[in-house]
Design an enzyme around this catalytic site. Structure first.
Site, short mmCIF file in Angstrom:
data_model
loop_
_atom_site.label_atom_id
_atom_site.label_comp_id
_atom_site.label_asym_id
_atom_site.label_seq_id
_atom_site.Cartn_x
_atom_site.Cartn_y
_atom_site.Cartn_z
N ARG A 58 -26.13 -2.80 -1.82
CA ARG A 58 -26.44 -4.15 -0.79
C ARG A 58 -25.90 -5.44 -1.99
O ARG A 58 -24.81 -6.69 -1.94
CB ARG A 58 -27.55 -5.09 -1.12
CG ARG A 58 -28.09 -3.86 0.47
CD ARG A 58 -29.05 -3.36 -0.01
NE ARG A 58 -29.46 -1.98 -0.39
CZ ARG A 58 -29.42 -1.35 -0.59
NH1 ARG A 58 -29.62 -0.86 1.26
NH2 ARG A 58 -29.74 0.19 -1.23
N THR A 59 -26.02 -5.90 -3.25
CA THR A 59 -25.28 -6.49 -3.99
C THR A 59 -24.28 -6.67 -4.76
O THR A 59 -23.68 -7.84 -3.94
CB THR A 59 -26.70 -5.57 -5.76
OG1 THR A 59 -27.68 -5.59 -5.12
CG2 THR A 59 -25.90 -7.73 -6.17
N LYS A 86 -14.39 6.33 -22.01
CA LYS A 86 -13.85 6.65 -22.93
C LYS A 86 -14.39 6.45 -23.91
O LYS A 86 -13.50 6.46 -25.11
CB LYS A 86 -12.13 6.12 -22.42
CG LYS A 86 -11.46 6.96 -21.80
CD LYS A 86 -10.14 6.45 -21.58
CE LYS A 86 -9.04 6.92 -20.53
NZ LYS A 86 -8.54 5.73 -20.10
N ARG A 108 -23.92 -5.97 -12.96
CA ARG A 108 -25.43 -4.88 -12.69
C ARG A 108 -24.60 -4.00 -14.23
O ARG A 108 -23.75 -3.55 -14.09
CB ARG A 108 -25.48 -4.17 -11.24
CG ARG A 108 -25.87 -3.75 -11.62
CD ARG A 108 -26.38 -2.94 -10.22
NE ARG A 108 -27.08 -3.32 -9.31
CZ ARG A 108 -27.61 -3.25 -7.98
NH1 ARG A 108 -28.28 -2.76 -7.43
NH2 ARG A 108 -28.91 -4.41 -7.75
N HIS A 136 -33.49 -9.36 -11.39
CA HIS A 136 -32.77 -9.29 -10.41
C HIS A 136 -32.90 -10.30 -9.21
O HIS A 136 -33.66 -10.83 -8.43
CB HIS A 136 -32.92 -8.17 -9.48
CG HIS A 136 -31.80 -7.63 -8.24
ND1 HIS A 136 -30.49 -8.22 -8.07
CD2 HIS A 136 -32.10 -7.09 -7.72
CE1 HIS A 136 -29.87 -8.21 -7.54
NE2 HIS A 136 -31.13 -6.32 -6.71
N1 CP Z 1 -31.53 -4.52 -3.41
C1 CP Z 1 -30.40 -3.90 -3.66
O1 CP Z 1 -30.13 -3.99 -5.14
O2 CP Z 1 -29.61 -2.92 -3.25
P1 CP Z 1 -28.39 -2.41 -4.17
O3 CP Z 1 -29.01 -1.52 -5.07
O4 CP Z 1 -27.86 -1.41 -3.21
O5 CP Z 1 -27.49 -3.18 -4.66
#
Ligand code: CP
Length: 308
Positions: A58-59, A86, A108, A136
């Site tokens: 999603r993100t 590496k 992320r 998040h």
């Molecule tokens: N909600 C969320 O962060 O989903 P993903 O890990 O798929 O990005």
């Protein structure tokens, strides 16, 4: 109005007025996304790198769509297919990407605090797309947007967050965001998955799902983060599901219009049954839809902040 910050490292570091501005700006972008041509030229001169050192559906896609719909140039980086394998360090990786004239980093990373560390060493703007068990922020903002869309306002709303609170960055960012916007927050889950002293964040704790749901206007059902757990926190998934899972029987017995949220990915049959996840009371796919508009708003406002 401008944001009070050049980066989005976490909800902890921004103000209620920033959240308000992001939610209002997202309204405009949601309108854009419902037009036949879903694209505006706002970030035409901006290059954004999406750095994903951890899995995401999603993100990652939501950021990429948001960036493309703002006409930014976009490059995507996935650690699993990069020179990180590496032995290249985070800082070397990012500095090499920035040498290619990148303006903004969406990152992320599995380590809590990685975006804060990076911000101290580079000039580019950084958006935290999830850092380990820490924060998040864009998920919390899209959750707030979805709640505001459903209820009109956040102030005074009773929001329950249920599940693995200890390992959840979604929980922490939602607690910060909802608190700042005047909502009431209660977390619920097994005692082993709720950090001791979490009440000091200005929230309530319950170990009783039925009582929590009776109190709540909306509930955010969280996934058990098995990949982050270093030991066993409950006897079995079946027992967890019996005590803290939301199924159609429990939902029907509440006899109320509880709004059901989930950040995804869902473990159907564990924290939520398929019938509940797919029910009219669930706004899970609305959250995903709203994520693009909210991320467009964040990118647009941060880019504008940089112009100041
Ligand atoms: N909600 C969320 O962060 O989903 P993903 O890990 O798929 O990005």
């Amino acid at each position: 109005m401008v944001l009070s910050t050049r980066h989005l490292l976490g909800i902890k570091y921004i103000q209620a007025s920033d959240i308000q501005l992001i939610l209002e700006t997202a309204d405009n972008f949601k309108e854009v996304l419902n037009r036949p041509i879903k694209k505006v030229p706002s970030l035409r001169d901006i290059t954004i790198a999406n750095l994903f050192f951890e899995n995401s559906t999603r993100t990652r896609l939501s950021f990429e769509l948001a960036e493309k719909r703002l006409s930014a140039d976009v490059v995507n980086f996935s650690a699993s297919s990069s020179s990180v394998k590496k032995g290249e360090t985070l800082l070397d990786t990012v500095n090499n990407i920035l040498a290619m004239k990148v303006d903004m980093i969406v990152m992320r990373h599995p380590l809590p605090g990685a975006p804060v560390f990076l911000q101290k060493h580079i000039d580019a703007q950084i958006i935290n797309a999830g850092d380990g068990t820490h924060e998040h922020p864009t998920q919390a903002l899209l959750d707030c947007y979805s709640l505001k869309e459903k209820f009109g306002e956040l102030k005074g709303l009773n929001v329950a967050i249920v599940g693995d609170i200890s390992h959840s960055r979604v929980a922490l960012s939602n607690i910060f965001a909802l608190n700042k916007m005047g909502a009431n927050v209660k977390v619920c889950g097994p005692p082993t998955l709720i950090p001791k002293g979490i009440e000091q964040l200005g929230i309530e704790v319950s170990f009783n799902l039925r009582e929590t749901l009776k109190w709540a206007d909306a509930v955010n059902m969280l996934r058990i983060q098995l990949e982050r757990q270093d030991k066993k926190y409950f006897p079995s998934l079946r027992e967890y599901s019996n005590m803290f899972g939301l199924n159609e029987r429990l939902l029907a017995s509440l006899n109320k219009e509880l709004v059901i949220m989930h950040p995804g990915p869902i473990n159907r049959g564990v924290e939520i049954s398929s019938e509940v996840a797919d029910s009219d009371q669930a706004i899970i796919l609305d959250q995903v839809e709203n994520g693009v508009a909210v991320r467009m708003a964040i990118l647009y406002l941060l880019a504008r902040r940089n112009d100041e």
